[in-house]
Structure formats: structure tokens, C-alpha cells
Design an enzyme around this catalytic site. Structure first.
Site, PDB file in Angstrom:
ATOM      1  CG  HIS A 192      -2.164  -0.913   0.805  1.00 37.08           C
ATOM      2  ND1 HIS A 192      -2.255  -2.195   1.262  1.00 37.08           N
ATOM      3  CD2 HIS A 192      -3.218  -0.732  -0.020  1.00 37.08           C
ATOM      4  CE1 HIS A 192      -3.332  -2.759   0.743  1.00 37.08           C
ATOM      5  NE2 HIS A 192      -3.931  -1.897  -0.033  1.00 37.08           N
ATOM      6  NE  ARG A 299      -6.327   0.379  -2.212  1.00 34.10           N
ATOM      7  CZ  ARG A 299      -5.771   0.576  -3.411  1.00 34.10           C
ATOM      8  NH1 ARG A 299      -5.688   1.777  -3.915  1.00 34.10           N
ATOM      9  NH2 ARG A 299      -5.270  -0.450  -4.088  1.00 34.10           N
ATOM     10  NE  ARG A 335     -11.216  -1.928  -0.798  1.00 32.59           N
ATOM     11  CZ  ARG A 335      -9.924  -2.153  -1.054  1.00 32.59           C
ATOM     12  NH1 ARG A 335      -9.587  -3.009  -1.989  1.00 32.59           N
ATOM     13  NH2 ARG A 335      -8.997  -1.509  -0.395  1.00 32.59           N
ATOM     14  CD  GLU A 433      -9.551  -8.098  -2.617  1.00 32.36           C
ATOM     15  OE1 GLU A 433      -8.480  -7.492  -2.772  1.00 32.36           O
ATOM     16  OE2 GLU A 433     -10.471  -7.663  -1.896  1.00 32.36           O
ATOM     17  CG  ASN A 456      -2.925  -4.366  -6.113  1.00 30.34           C
ATOM     18  OD1 ASN A 456      -2.489  -4.410  -7.254  1.00 30.34           O
ATOM     19  ND2 ASN A 456      -3.451  -3.276  -5.587  1.00 30.34           N
ATOM     20  CG  ASP A 457      -4.999  -8.453  -1.687  1.00 32.13           C
ATOM     21  OD1 ASP A 457      -3.893  -8.619  -1.124  1.00 32.13           O
ATOM     22  OD2 ASP A 457      -5.802  -7.584  -1.332  1.00 32.13           O
ATOM     23  NE  ARG A 467      -0.925  -5.672  -1.778  1.00 36.18           N
ATOM     24  CZ  ARG A 467      -2.142  -5.133  -1.854  1.00 36.18           C
ATOM     25  NH1 ARG A 467      -3.218  -5.891  -1.637  1.00 36.18           N
ATOM     26  NH2 ARG A 467      -2.305  -3.889  -2.171  1.00 36.18           N
ATOM     27  CB  CYS A 504      -9.758  -1.440  -8.792  1.00 40.50           C
ATOM     28  SG  CYS A 504     -10.120  -2.743  -7.613  1.00 40.50           S
TER      29      CYS A 504
END
Ligand code: PEP
Ligand code: MG
Length: 577
Positions: A192, A299, A335, A433, A456-457, A467, A504
Site C-alpha cells: 500500500h 478505499r 469499497r 481478489e 494486487n491480492d 505482495r 482496480c
């Protein structure tokens, strides 16, 4: 002589500035007996005065840059420094035991912190007081020892921040006016902190292993956020080459800026949505500046993380409304909060876990502690009257989880409707994800209004590679056919049911991946705002039909590198923007 090393390219751009080391200083000291008691007490008084001056300065900067509530902690520190009982106890010890001020201070403050900790139990107030005393002790010690405690809030000249690791909350506090680059020992491209560096448009190189051991405070650092290459104290020729690269990038950005008001349409006329990922209403300026066609990911956990209390329904309502209004009818996908993993709340401690990324987080918390979830949903439903709202749930693994979340949403919606609260149409979707959700996409597609693929996940969980861990970053392979096959399955499954599918995760802004995703028929690409125009520029050069063949070839390959070579061979001129 120029020295160099290599890390992971985490945020585009070139940074050239002096190093500012953000590492904990060595505060160890020897205990010795003193003869001149008065001189030792005066040395202690001087350290107190210097600490007060530091804290006043930090507090003023924090309240200007971060707001009054963030500055409160420094008010508490000032009160500790000014405590007459504490300073009297230290001076008495200097006299009674003839010890140096460092030792007298440590003995006194250790006694205080042990007392607070013993009383604390589950009382957060007591724990915080103990933490304040520890912080202040370190500051006074640093002045006694003549070493510097770095503090990002005090930076007032151009620097490259050099650190072991940056947390998302550290990154949120950086002042991009002065922080020209970020260089760290640890971290990965989709951690992040790296995503936030991209949002802030601060060039970054992470996962270098050696940054804090090789670079010294004040060294001139040249950091290449495109390649992950770092040079320090460069010779004139190297410096000139990087200055030229920085100028070329600036010129390229001027070209992309011309696309701000255009649509994202491929060369053969197919429309795509290129949207922005945000963490807070303050990110909207960059979203509008870069001509986003939607917000593909808000987010919301950052709203919770940047507050010192659980945000109330009204506070959340205002934050969501502000974003919806600014987008004037363009879709905004919010989200629900994704706390857990590397995202923590200071005021709400969750139990320690061995594997937080596989643990209690996101929708799992929301379904378990549904009052927090209901508050967020009510705020969202009320805000929906002000724009085009899409709500999505993070980390959904099973159809049952989605159905439970939807049932709670519908209960809150019905209650608000009964009260006559105005509301708009809302679409309800999920992040894809977790591999289980990707594999079951055909079934999920019957239940939801849309998908948003969180690569990402998804990559991390599919490859079983954290990650944020640079030691396994070689396994973090976005173009691995395993990942491409999953993504393709999800897109085709959504389209069979006529559902919209977005991405995303950071892969949506990756120039090797974009032609493949266009070929698969992805509907929306959402990314850090500074990548939007570059992506639009690429999409405008692509022919969707021929890319369908490219996808078939890529899916039949064996490795990440083979896919990369294939895309570069077929589209090299277009992707090397
Ligand atoms: C993702 O996992 O791809 C995603 C977009 O969510 P986050 O990065 O916040 O985990
Ligand atoms: Mg995620």
C-alpha cells in the site's frame, strides 16, 4: 565516485535530491559517575529546552499540514517535558547517585512507564501515556547525546526519504512539496505504501535491501522510479543523463495532458472506462486533473485509518457525498472498509495473528461486527442521492458471504426508505481478489451487478507470494499465464451474464498488461490518477480484434517472461510510450 544499487521500481519518475535518513537513531549510552552535579543538571535543563523547541516546531507543522487532531499527540508530549515532578526526580537522582543525566532520566521514566503499564490493563489511555513518556524520553536522550531524531514533519527542503520500510500511514503524512523521492530497504510494488507513492506522484524504489546501510544523510541521491536503479553521489555525466531523463518525462506528461477531456476509445472504436483509485476526498483534485471517467476504487479504510475514532455515519456520509458530487454522475465505486492485513486502526486493536493477510480482515470483520458495517452502508445509501454510486465488498471468498452482505445492505436500505430518506440506484458488486472467487466467477456473476478484479491480492494469493515481501517478489508475476487465465475466466464469466467487469489492481495501469486486458474485453481500468492519461494514450493506439489473437497466444505460453516478450515483440512501438 558514483555508487549504485538496484531495487524494485515502485513509482514512476526521476528524483534527484539529498538523502534524508528516516531510521531510528542509536540512543545507547554509558553509565558513569559525575563530579560536577550542577553542570550535569544544567546539561539536563538544556536538553529539556531543546526538546520543547523541537516539539513546538513539530506541533505547529503537524497542525498546519495534518490538522489539529493529529497535532494533539505533540501537545501530550509537551506536557510530559514540562512536568515539574519528572524533572525534579531526575535532578534529585543526579545528586543522590552522582550518575550522568542519561542514566538518571532513564531510571525515572522507566519507573513512570512501568507504573502506567501496570495500571493499564485494557485501558488505552494509560497505554498511550506510557507510550508518550517513552517517546519523550528518547527525544530528551537524543539531545543529551547530540544525535538527531528524524521526523518527516520537519522536512523543509527537497529530499529523497531513505527508510527501512514505510507504513501506509507514514506515507499518508508525507509532504510532496519537499519529499521528491522514496527509497526503502523493504517493500514490494503493490504494497500500500507504494500505491500511495504513485497516487502522490512521488518516484519510489523499494526492496533495495541496502538503502539505509549504504546511503548517508545528505548524500546526493538519484532514483529512477521506472527501472528501480539508484545512484548516489553521482559524477557529472551520470547526473546530466538523469536530469535529461527527468526532462523527457516532464515533456511526455505535457503530451498526455492533451488527452484529459477525451474518451478512452480504441483505434477501432471500442469504448473503455479509465478510472481512478482514491483513498480520500482530498485525492479528487488529481482525479479531475487527469480526466478520470469514473472512480473505480475508493478505499474507504483510509477514512478509518486517518481518524482517531471510528468515523460516524455523518462523517462518512460527508466524505462519500463529496466524491460523488465532484464526479457529477460518473460512476463512483466505493469499497466497504478493508481493515486488516497491513492496514490497522490505532483506536481499535484487533487480535494479533500469525497470518494477518489470511486472517480476520475486510468483509470477514464487516459480517462479524455488523454494526460497523451497517453504519457504513447507511452513510453510503444516504450519499447515493448525490451521484452514481456502486458499492463493492472486499475479500469475498464465498457466495454465502456476498449474500449475507447483500441481505444486511437491503435491511438498511429498507429502513432508510421507510424513513423517506432520498437515495439513488446503487449497483452492488464484489472485488475478485481471492482465487476461489475467480474460479467461481460464473456463479458469482449470477448474483452481483459487477466485478472489480483486485490483482494486487489476486496475484499474491494465487502465487502464494506476499505482495509486500521483496524476497519473494520474483514470484509476483502479473503476466504469468496462471494469472492471465484466471482474469480471462472472470471477464468471460461476467460477460456471459451481461455483467460489467472492472480491474482496480495495479495491473490495470501496466502497459504490458493493458493490451491483453483490452483483448480479453475488460470494461474498466482503474488506477492511481497519475497513470490515467498514459493508459488512455495507449488504448487509443490499440486494435481490439487483433488483440484477441494475442490473448490466445499468451494464454498458451508457459511463463511470465514469455508473455512479456510476446507483447513487446508484437506491440513494442506502442507500449514504449
Ligand atoms: C487489490 O487487491 O488489487 C486491490 C485493489 O485492493 P488493495 O490494494 O486495497 O488490497
Ligand atoms: Mg485487495
Amino acid at each position: 565516485m558514483t555508487k549504485s544499487f538496484q531495487g524494485i521500481a515502485a513509482s514512476n519518475g526521476i528524483a534527484i535530491a539529498k538523502a534524508y535518513l528516516l531510521v531510528a537513531p542509536d540512543l545507547s549510552f554509558d553509565v558513569h559517575s559525575i563530579t560536577d552535579v550542577e553542570a550535569e543538571q544544567a546539561r539536563f535543563d538544556a536538553a529539556l529546552a531543546a526538546s520543547t523547541a523541537d516539539l513546538e516546531h513539530i506541533k505547529a507543522k503537524a497542525s498546519k499540514n495534518l490538522g489539529e487532531s493529529e497535532a494533539q499527540v505533540f501537545e501530550a508530549h509537551l506536557m510530559v517535558v514540562a512536568d515539574p515532578e519528572m524533572s525534579a526526580a531526575v535532578k534529585k537522582r543526579i545528586v543522590d547517585e552522582s550518575v550522568n543525566a542519561e542514566q538518571a532520566l532513564t531510571e525515572v521514566t522507566d519507573a513512570y512507564t512501568s507504573m502506567f503499564e501496570a495500571m493499564a490493563g485494557t485501558n488505552d489511555y494509560m497505554k498511550e501515556r506510557a507510550a508518550d513518556i517513552r517517546d519523550v524520553t528518547q527525544r530528551i536522550l537524543s539531545h543529551l547525546l547530540g544525535v538527531n531524531i528524524p521526523n518527516p514533519a520537519l522536512i523543509d527542503e527537497d529530499v529523497v526519504l531513505v527508510t527501512q520500510d514505510l507504513t501506509p500511514s507514514d506515507t499518508a503524512q508525507l509532504d510532496r512539496q519537499f519529499v521528491k523521492g522514496i527509497l526503502s530497504d523493504l517493500g514490494g510494488r503493490t504494497a500500500h505504501a507504494s500505491i500511495m507513492a504513485r497516487t502522490l506522484e512521488i518516484p519510489a524504489v523499494v526492496g533495495t535491501d541496502v538503502a539505509t546501510s549504504q546511503v548517508k544523510d545528505g548524500d546526493l541521491v538519484v532514483l529512477d522510479g521506472f527501472t528501480g536503479h539508484v545512484e548516489f553521489n553521482p559524477d557529472a555525466q551520470t547526473l546530466a543523463a538523469y536530469q535529461k531523463k527527468a526532462e523527457d518525462f516532464a515533456a511526455q506528461k505535457v503530451e498526455w495532458a492533451k488527452l484529459k477531456t477525451e474518451h478512452s476509445v480504441s483505434a477501432d472504436g471500442k469504448n473503455f472506462v479509465v478510472g481512478a483509485n482514491i483513498g480520500a476526498p482530498k485525492d479528487m483534485e488529481a482525479v479531475l486533473d487527469n480526466g478520470a471517467e469514473g472512480v473505480g476504487l475508493y478505499r474507504t479504510e483510509f477514512l478509518y485509518m486517518e481518524s482517531d475514532h471510528m468515523p460516524t455515519e455523518d462523517e462518512q456520509f460527508e466524505a462519500y457525498k463529496a466524491v460523488l458530487e465532484k464526479m457529477v454522475g460518473k460512476p463512483v465505486t466505493v469499497r466497504t472498509m478493508d481493515i486488516g492485513g497491513d492496514k490497522h486502526l490505532s483506536y481499535w486493536k484487533l487480535p494479533e495473528e500469525e497470518n494477518p493477510f489470511l486472517g480476520y480482515r475486510a468483509i470477514r470483520i464487516s459480517l462479524d461486527q455488523d454494526e460497523i458495517f451497517r453504519t457504513q452502508l447507511r452513510a453510503l445509501i444516504r450519499a447515493s442521492a448525490f451521484g452514481n454510486l456502486w458499492i463493492m465488498f472486499p475479500m469475498v471468498a464465498t457466495i454465502t458471504e456476498f449474500q449475507q452482505a447483500k441481505a444486511i445492505y437491503e435491511e438498511e436500505r429498507a429502513k432508510l426508505a421507510d424513513q423517506g430518506v432520498p437515495m439513488g440506484d446503487i449497483k452492488l458488486g464484489i472485488m475478485i481478489e481471492i482465487p476461489a472467487a475467480a474460479v467461481m466467477a460464473d456463479q458469482f456473476a449470477k448474483e452481483v451487478d459487477f466485478f472489480s478484479i483486485g490483482t494486487n491480492d489476486l496475484i499474491g494469493y494465487t502465487m502464494a507470494a506476499d505482495r509486500g515481501n521483496d524476497r519473494v517478489s520474483y514470484l509476483y508475476q502479473p503476466y504469468n499465464p496462471a494469472i492471465l487465465r484466471l482474469i480471462n475466466t472472470v471477464i468471460q464469466a461476467a460477460h456471459v451474464e451481461g455483467k460489467f467487469v472492472a480491474m482496480c489492481g495495479e495491473m490495470a495501469g501496466d502497459s504490458i498488461a493493458i493490451p491483453l486486458l483490452v483483448g480479453m474485453g475488460l470494461d474498466e481500468f482503474s488506477m492511481s490518477a497519475p497513470s490515467i492519461l498514459q493508459t488512455r494514450s495507449l488504448i487509443k493506439k490499440l486494435e481490439t480484434e487483433s488483440l484477441k489473437h494475442l490473448v490466445q497466444k499468451a494464454l498458451a505460453l508457459q511463463t511470465n517472461d514469455q508473455v512479456k516478450e510476446l507483447v513487446e515483440a508484437e506491440l513494442g512501438d506502442k507500449i514504449n510510450m
